[in-house]
Design a protein around this motif. Structure first.
Motif, short mmCIF file in Angstrom:
data_model
loop_
_atom_site.label_atom_id
_atom_site.label_comp_id
_atom_site.label_asym_id
_atom_site.label_seq_id
_atom_site.Cartn_x
_atom_site.Cartn_y
_atom_site.Cartn_z
N GLU A 1 2.34 15.18 7.47
CA GLU A 1 3.72 14.93 7.86
C GLU A 1 4.70 15.07 6.70
OE1 GLU A 1 5.03 14.41 10.77
OE2 GLU A 1 3.23 14.20 12.01
N TYR A 2 4.24 14.84 5.47
CA TYR A 2 5.13 14.91 4.31
C TYR A 2 4.94 16.18 3.49
CZ TYR A 2 7.30 10.33 4.86
OH TYR A 2 8.06 9.28 5.32
N GLY A 3 4.11 17.08 3.97
CA GLY A 3 4.00 18.39 3.35
C GLY A 3 3.12 18.49 2.14
N TYR A 4 2.16 17.57 2.00
CA TYR A 4 1.19 17.64 0.91
C TYR A 4 -0.10 18.27 1.41
CZ TYR A 4 4.27 14.19 -1.28
OH TYR A 4 5.35 13.54 -1.79
N GLU A 5 -0.79 18.96 0.52
CA GLU A 5 -2.07 19.56 0.89
C GLU A 5 -3.15 18.48 0.97
OE1 GLU A 5 -5.29 22.93 -0.68
OE2 GLU A 5 -3.35 22.69 -1.69
N PHE A 6 -3.79 18.36 2.13
CA PHE A 6 -4.81 17.33 2.31
C PHE A 6 -6.12 17.69 1.61
CE2 PHE A 6 -8.02 15.16 5.15
CZ PHE A 6 -7.76 13.88 4.68
N GLY A 7 -6.53 18.93 1.74
CA GLY A 7 -7.75 19.38 1.07
C GLY A 7 -9.00 18.71 1.60
N THR A 8 -9.93 18.48 0.70
CA THR A 8 -11.22 17.86 1.02
C THR A 8 -11.42 16.65 0.12
OG1 THR A 8 -12.45 19.11 -0.65
CG2 THR A 8 -12.14 20.17 1.52
N GLU B 1 -4.95 11.46 6.53
CA GLU B 1 -4.49 12.84 6.67
C GLU B 1 -3.05 12.93 7.16
OE1 GLU B 1 -6.06 17.12 8.45
OE2 GLU B 1 -7.16 15.27 8.89
N LYS B 2 -2.64 12.02 8.03
CA LYS B 2 -1.27 12.09 8.56
C LYS B 2 -0.24 11.99 7.45
CE LYS B 2 1.82 10.09 12.02
NZ LYS B 2 1.97 9.18 13.16
N ASP B 3 -0.49 11.16 6.44
CA ASP B 3 0.43 11.06 5.31
C ASP B 3 0.68 12.44 4.69
OD1 ASP B 3 0.71 8.29 5.47
OD2 ASP B 3 -0.89 7.90 4.02
N TYR B 4 -0.38 13.16 4.49
CA TYR B 4 -0.29 14.47 3.85
C TYR B 4 0.39 15.48 4.76
CZ TYR B 4 -3.63 12.82 0.31
OH TYR B 4 -4.23 12.14 -0.70
N TRP C 1 0.85 -1.20 0.00
CA TRP C 1 0.00 0.00 0.00
C TRP C 1 0.87 1.23 0.00
CZ3 TRP C 1 -2.69 -1.12 5.33
CH2 TRP C 1 -1.85 -0.76 6.40
N ASP C 2 0.28 2.37 -0.31
CA ASP C 2 1.03 3.62 -0.44
C ASP C 2 0.69 4.54 0.73
OD1 ASP C 2 2.73 5.51 -1.49
OD2 ASP C 2 1.27 6.30 -2.92
N HIS C 3 1.25 4.23 1.88
CA HIS C 3 1.15 5.10 3.06
C HIS C 3 2.55 5.30 3.60
CE1 HIS C 3 -3.22 5.10 3.20
NE2 HIS C 3 -3.20 3.79 3.05
N PHE C 4 2.69 6.28 4.48
CA PHE C 4 3.99 6.58 5.07
C PHE C 4 4.06 6.22 6.55
CE2 PHE C 4 3.43 10.13 1.83
CZ PHE C 4 4.02 9.40 0.81
N TYR C 5 2.91 5.89 7.12
CA TYR C 5 2.83 5.53 8.53
C TYR C 5 1.88 4.34 8.69
CZ TYR C 5 5.05 10.00 9.54
OH TYR C 5 5.93 11.06 9.58
N PRO C 6 2.03 3.58 9.77
CA PRO C 6 1.09 2.48 10.00
C PRO C 6 -0.35 2.99 10.14
CG PRO C 6 3.03 2.25 11.41
CD PRO C 6 3.11 3.61 10.77
#
Length: 264
Positions: free
Chosen positions: A118-125, A113-116, A40-45
């Protein structure tokens, strides 16, 4: 189109403090007879310690491509907001070549949301993430046609999600596989919506393989009757216990008329 049942395993790259544990799980999965190995494509558990051990998706897929010989590989799914779509197209083409044409390109709008943050991406809606996915699909598809060398085959695109107005429209326009978490009742409704979108954009609905999470052999036959052919078992580290995967494989081999090889 009637497809044979297929079994995937999603080796969730969480809670494995050493990559060797994942490498071993990939080997055991291919030896067990799965059809597809996903990550999967996540950065955290997503479960357990929220800051626990975790590894990155696409770097792993390159390693999967070199390590395996038979199984298809891919992400279930790649987050839509993490990467420039032209770069992602080039990454996918490269892994496609490394694997000898065994990549499935899984895509979704993203939701964790944490992926966005913590890694500096805009989460948005949800709406803006779906709009970005729509834009990215067009850009990614255009870039794939420009790359030199070209992919070894038309890379199958998997889109995950169940939104009836926007996501299923993208499935109709671009996807070879549709992964949904819908229950049986919802699946019947969404299948009808997808058929309407396919008719609107001129897509042959039968080209789109239906995919769900494995919920046990007792449920699987009902999903097959509803048009599903791909079932994926999720497994987390550090142990990567494949006992449920092996049960799913035995079920597959009982219901299929002959061995499976690649996309039907």
């Amino acid at each position: 189109m009637t497809r044979p049942a297929r079994i995937g395993v999603q080796l969730q790259p969480q809670h494995a403090p050493k990559y060797g544990l994942i490498r071993d799980a990939v080997l055991r999965s291919e030896d067990a007879g799965v059809d597809i190995v996903f990550n999967w494509d996540h950065f955290y558990p997503l479960t357990g310690d929220p800051d626990g051990a975790h590894f990155e998706c696409w770097t792993m897929l390159g390693a999967f491509a070199e390590q395996t010989e038979r199984v298809e590989i891919g992400a279930l799914v790649t987050g839509g907001g993490y990467r420039n779509p032209e770069l992602l197209a080039d990454m996918a083409r490269t892994v496609d070549h490394i694997s000898g044409g065994r990549l499935i390109l899984g895509l979704g709008a993203g939701w964790f949301e944490k992926d966005y943050d913590e890694y500096g991406y805009e989460f948005g809606t949800p709406g803006t993430r779906l709009a970005l996915l729509k834009e990215n699909m067009a850009r990614l598809s255009a870039r794939l046609k420009k790359l030199n060398p070209q992919p070894t085959r038309e890379i199958p695109i998997l889109i995950g999600g169940g939104g009836e107005k926007k996501t299923l429209r993208l499935v109709a326009e671009y996807a070879h596989l549709w992964h949904t978490f819908a229950d049986l009742d919802s699946l019947a409704r969404k299948t009808k919506v997808l058929a309407d979108h396919c008719a609107a954009v001129g897509t042959d609905e039968s080209r789109i393989e239906r995919s769900v999470q494995w919920q046990g052999a007792e449920q699987a036959s009902a999903f097959v009757a509803a048009g599903v052919s791909l079932f994926t078992v999720g497994v987390s580290g550090p142990r990567y216990d494949l006992s449920e995967v092996e049960r799913a494989i035995r079920w597959r081999d009982e219901v299929n008329p002959e061995p499976v090889s690649g996309l039907a």
